[in-house]
Design a protein around this motif. Structure first.
Motif, PDB file in Angstrom:
ATOM      1  N   SER A  84       0.856  -1.181   0.000  1.00  0.00           N
ATOM      2  CA  SER A  84       0.000   0.000   0.000  1.00  0.00           C
ATOM      3  C   SER A  84       0.894   1.234   0.000  1.00  0.00           C
ATOM      4  N   GLY A  85       0.565   2.172  -0.875  1.00  0.00           N
ATOM      5  CA  GLY A  85       1.329   3.417  -0.952  1.00  0.00           C
ATOM      6  C   GLY A  85       0.429   4.603  -0.659  1.00  0.00           C
ATOM      7  N   TYR A  86       1.035   5.680  -0.218  1.00  0.00           N
ATOM      8  CA  TYR A  86       0.295   6.869   0.199  1.00  0.00           C
ATOM      9  C   TYR A  86       0.848   8.086  -0.521  1.00  0.00           C
ATOM     10  N   ASP A  87      -0.022   9.036  -0.812  1.00  0.00           N
ATOM     11  CA  ASP A  87       0.376  10.259  -1.489  1.00  0.00           C
ATOM     12  C   ASP A  87       0.208  11.423  -0.522  1.00  0.00           C
ATOM     13  N   PHE A  88       1.325  11.916  -0.008  1.00  0.00           N
ATOM     14  CA  PHE A  88       1.301  13.027   0.931  1.00  0.00           C
ATOM     15  C   PHE A  88       1.691  14.312   0.208  1.00  0.00           C
ATOM     16  N   LYS A  89       1.072  15.439   0.578  1.00  0.00           N
ATOM     17  CA  LYS A  89       1.454  16.736   0.000  1.00  0.00           C
ATOM     18  C   LYS A  89       2.828  17.148   0.504  1.00  0.00           C
ATOM     19  N   GLU A  90       3.075  16.940   1.765  1.00  0.00           N
ATOM     20  CA  GLU A  90       4.369  17.249   2.378  1.00  0.00           C
ATOM     21  C   GLU A  90       5.168  15.962   2.510  1.00  0.00           C
ATOM     22  N   ALA A  91       6.454  16.047   2.245  1.00  0.00           N
ATOM     23  CA  ALA A  91       7.315  14.860   2.362  1.00  0.00           C
ATOM     24  C   ALA A  91       7.325  14.368   3.807  1.00  0.00           C
ATOM     25  N   LEU A  92       7.204  13.090   3.975  1.00  0.00           N
ATOM     26  CA  LEU A  92       7.265  12.478   5.300  1.00  0.00           C
ATOM     27  C   LEU A  92       8.733  12.337   5.690  1.00  0.00           C
ATOM     28  N   PRO A  93       9.092  12.711   6.911  1.00  0.00           N
ATOM     29  CA  PRO A  93      10.507  12.585   7.314  1.00  0.00           C
ATOM     30  C   PRO A  93      10.954  11.115   7.337  1.00  0.00           C
ATOM     31  N   LEU A  94      12.159  10.893   6.873  1.00  0.00           N
ATOM     32  CA  LEU A  94      12.731   9.551   6.875  1.00  0.00           C
ATOM     33  C   LEU A  94      12.779   8.979   8.290  1.00  0.00           C
TER      34      LEU A  94
END
Length: 157
Positions: A84-94
């Protein structure tokens, strides 16, 4: 006495046949679809970009796919991967992904090339597959992991 033994052997053979029919195998993608649908999951069989089988499904409002791997000419696959993949507007921190991976044994996470989170879980169905019950247990386990991951990344409350 021989007739009793023959009847007993026949009954054992009859009982073993349904058990074999209940096996879920990557070599038979439809066996996964049927097992999932019998438990109330949506499951649609299609193909991925390479022509290998792929199942599209979902749980609690989240879509996921089951990819087939170790296939020979788009058939006779050995393993599957829930994804499952997600599309975030802001990059998620590693660091958020690393925290997940360090605390959770099942459900490997990473950031894709757009820095969006992806969650995956591999299941080995080679060498005869697994029982339908164990496969559904893995599906249920995946849906729990999925929910926990979504809470972890702030996708759901």
């Amino acid at each position: 006495m021989k007739s009793v033994a023959l009847i007993a052997a026949g009954l054992l053979a009859f009982q073993a046949a349904p058990a074999a029919a209940e096996m879920v195998m990557a070599q038979d993608p439809e066996s996964l679809v049927k097992a999932m649908q019998a438990e109330g999951y949506a499951a649609k069989l299609g193909t991925d970009k390479l022509g290998d089988p792929m199942i599209t499904s979902g749980a609690s409002g989240t879509a996921f796919r089951i990819f087939f791997y170790n296939c020979k000419e788009n058939k006779d696959c050995a393993t599957v991967q829930f994804s499952s993949g997600y599309d975030f507007k802001e990059a998620l921190p590693l660091e958020k992904i690393n925290e997940w991976n360090s605390r959770n044994r099942f459900g490997r996470a990473y950031l894709d090339k757009e820095n969006d989170p992806v969650l995956e879980m591999d299941v080995d169905l080679d060498d005869g597959g697994m029982s339908r019950e164990l496969f559904i247990d893995n599906v249920e386990f995946w849906t729990i992991i999925l929910g926990n991951f979504e809470r972890h990344i702030g996708y759901r409350n």
